[in-house]
Each structure stands twice: as structure tokens, then as C-alpha cells.
Write an enzyme that holds these catalytic residues in place. Sequence first.
Site, mmCIF file in Angstrom:
data_model
loop_
_atom_site.group_PDB
_atom_site.id
_atom_site.type_symbol
_atom_site.label_atom_id
_atom_site.label_comp_id
_atom_site.label_asym_id
_atom_site.label_seq_id
_atom_site.Cartn_x
_atom_site.Cartn_y
_atom_site.Cartn_z
ATOM 1 N N ASP A 167 0.791 -1.230 0.000
ATOM 2 C CA ASP A 167 0.000 0.000 0.000
ATOM 3 C C ASP A 167 0.823 1.279 0.000
ATOM 4 O OD1 ASP A 167 -2.523 1.439 0.265
ATOM 5 O OD2 ASP A 167 -1.805 1.920 2.286
ATOM 6 N N TYR B 103 -8.253 2.928 6.450
ATOM 7 C CA TYR B 103 -9.081 3.115 5.255
ATOM 8 C C TYR B 103 -10.557 2.812 5.518
ATOM 9 C CZ TYR B 103 -4.669 3.546 2.806
ATOM 10 O OH TYR B 103 -3.434 3.962 2.394
ATOM 11 N N GLU C 161 5.416 10.085 4.003
ATOM 12 C CA GLU C 161 5.190 8.715 3.527
ATOM 13 C C GLU C 161 4.831 8.771 2.045
ATOM 14 O OE1 GLU C 161 2.733 6.262 6.038
ATOM 15 O OE2 GLU C 161 3.094 4.464 4.817
ATOM 16 N N ASP D 114 4.424 0.629 4.062
ATOM 17 C CA ASP D 114 4.235 -0.644 4.767
ATOM 18 C C ASP D 114 3.974 -1.758 3.744
ATOM 19 O OD1 ASP D 114 1.815 0.138 3.825
ATOM 20 O OD2 ASP D 114 0.695 -0.252 5.656
#
Length: 459
Positions: free
Chosen positions: A67, A216, A423, A70
Amino acid sequence: MTSLCLLSVLLLVGTSNLGAGAKDYKLALKKSILFYEAQRSGPINDQIIPWRHSSAMHDCTVGGWYDAGDHVKFGLPMASSAHLLMWGLYEFKDGYVEAGQLNQMYHMLKTPLNYFKAAWNAHAHKLTAQVGDAHADHAYWGRPEDMTMSRPCVYIDNNTPGSNIAGETAASLALGYLVFKQKDPNYANGLLSSAKSLYAFAKAHPGSFTGSGGNYRDGGYKDEMCLGAVWLYRATKDSNYLNDAKSFYEAGVPWALSWGDKKPACQFLLFQEGNTGYKNDVVGFLNQFLPGGNVKQLPCGLACRDDWGSNRYAGNAAFLALLAAKENINPTPFRKFAVEQINYILGDNHINGGCFSFEIGYGSKFPRKPHHRGASCPTHGPCNNSNKDSPVNSPQILQGAVVGGPDRENFYADSRTDYKHNEVATDYNSGFQGAMAGIISLQQHHQMPSVRTDCQCKN
Ligand SMILES: *[C@@H]1O[C@H](CO)[C@@H](O)[C@H](O)[C@H]1NC(C)=O
């Protein structure tokens, strides 16, 4: 004569085709595709990303994308990212052709499409919704190739609804049919057949998937079902799908186009299908992001919707603005907005002294310490929490990844532990990449707008 010739040769060698300050959108597009190659899970038999190899070969559904920084495979952002990427190819294919990236794009798209096909078992009525436990996964810092923790699967089935994930996965499969049908008809037909059965299942079992442990968490499923229905209509011309799509339509002014909220996409797609009244929704949505709207404008012009991952919302809005402009909806301001967002992300800003590209590997100043496990590991040897906390640059350059970006206080730091600003994620690049294909298409058609130059990076 001789010296004049020599001079012009020198000039040709010394200058690129780009004027000072112009952005190389083709290079940025090429790199964005590479980012998705770096996120591959499952077998890898090529050298596209030299530091990536096969991993997670025993997952319940092998393949797909990790994703973000990670290694969980979350169904919703994977489907939503694949959908936006393919939509960009569908509308701005000429941009991919012009960039020389069409085949690379087809190759890249097979990772999510093959995964979606494998994830959906039409006989058992079962769709893999997630692979990996977020807590166990996030507690691990290291390469995906070295993971040993168990990677449990979560499914959607007759008793566990998830028509948001199933709807958007069906949308991606149907759109996959449309983008592959000329290149590879057999492959495309297989995608369409999966799309039909998955959509029918999702329609029969409505409800949002809530089982991803807080990650999510999506508000509703009608927006994703609308996308599934629209793309199935375009793939089959069966008007039942179009009627379905209209029944899933939700009016109003959505907060953003994102992994969770596809209402702006549904509004635009149904406008294209002849519902001209929906134009107001499209304009109302986009105008929020333009100067004068309710989205904060940072110095140098980033439309900063949120403190977490602002670049992604700007990229998604830019993509939709280019689609709207192509339909002749406010083309001048929407193109200006879109190009300025992408230029900001590629370095037209005053972050870290200026000229800071949020796309890794583009230009000379870009994030060196993204929150990404694999890139933080050396090519050989151990990799663990000490690599996360290390102040040194990541040994691998995660080419093409767009990091989260500045927050509403205009704060950004290139820090590996800062997952809000630094990220990377599959959904962060998706609208950004589509917008870039759209801008290359504008260049082709001599439709580039005039844009602000006060923050222009001249390097
Ligand atoms: C973590 O990796 C470093 C090398 O980068 C190594 O020296 C250290 O022993 C490792 N720690 C653990 C707990 O494995």
C-alpha cells in the site's frame, strides 16, 4: 565558419529541449510508473527495480501492490489507485504515447489487474479485501522480501458485505477491459467477465466493508458502485448499468476526490453520459480548490486540503480539473490550476530553500528519507528499526514516489519517521500521474495555459 558551427554544436549539446524553468513532465511520468513497480508484491522476474525481488509468495492472494511505506495489501486504496491510473490512460492516452511510456504503463497495470482477478472467486462469492494485519505489519521495519510474520486474509462474502471495495474493484476490472481491449482482447475479456460477476455480487450484497482495523475506513459504498456501474456501461453498452449508476448518484459538494470518496468522479462521469445538470456539481467541487475556495492555498499555490497527504488531494483535483477542461468546462482556470499544482509538486515552491520536488528522483532536491521500509534498507545485510531511525539518507532512491507534502501550516520535513508529511502511497501518485499525462496532452495540442512564475524553479 568553423567556429560558428562549433558554437552551434555546443549550444545544442548544452541546452535541453526545455527552457529554463520548464518542467519535464515526461520524465516525471516515467518515474511515477517506476514507483508502482517498486510497490509490487509477489513474484518479480525482471530488473525494473534492481533492489526489489519476489516477496509474500504465500499470501492467500499473491501479487498486487504494497500500500505505502508498509506491506499491507488494502483492497480499497489498491482498487481506487488502479481506477484513477487507468482513467488517466483512458482519457489521456496520447500523453503516455508522447512520453514513450505506453508499454511501461500497460506492464505496470497488470500487477493490480491480475491481483483483482485472482482476488475474486466468482464461484465461492468471495473477494480478498485485505492481506496482512495492520498492527503486525506496522510493527515490522525491514524489506518485504524478509518478512516472516503471518499475513492473515480478510474476505468479503455473502455474509460480509463490502460493496465499496467490490464496486471499485469491479470498476477497475471493467476499465481494465476498456484500456486493454485493443492491445490484448483475450486478457481484456477475462477482466470484463470478472467485472460483471463481481459487480452483480456487490449489488446483491450492499454495505460498506468495515473490517480493516481502523485503516481506510470508508463512509459509504454508493460512490464506488456508481463507478462500477458507469464503467460496465461503457464496456457493455447495457443501459441497465447506466440506470444503476444514476441510482447511486449523490449530489452535493464532496470534500475531496480520494481513496474513500469517489462522488466527484461519479458526478463527472455521469455528466459525460449526458446528465448536463451535474456540471454544477463538478464545478462546485473543483472551485473549492481554486483560489477563493475553502481549501487553504499555501505560499506558491498548493491547494492544501488536509495536513496528512496534501499532495495527493491536490493531484487528484488537478486530474479532475483537466478532465473537466477537456469537456470544455471552465478550461482556462481549470488548466491553470492543474498545471500549477503539478508544478508546485515538481519544485515550484519555497520548501527547504526552494526548488524542492516532492516526487522522489525528480530534479536535484527531493525527499531522501521517505517513510518507506524497503527503500530504507541497504541492498544487502540486516534491516530493522535502526534503519528507520537512522538520520542518513535512504540507500535506495524510490524513484517517482510522491510524498505526503506540506500541511496547512506550511510545515514539511524530510524525516523517515514522519508518515504524515513524508510517507508515500499508491493512492498519492494516482491522480498526480493522470494529471501529468493530461498536461503532456495539453502540450501536444498547444493548449498549455499561462501560469504563475513567481515561485518557478529555474534549475
Ligand atoms: C539491526 O541492524 C543493524 C545493522 O544495520 C545491526 O547492527 C543490529 O544488530 C540489528 N539489530 C537487530 C535487533 O537485529
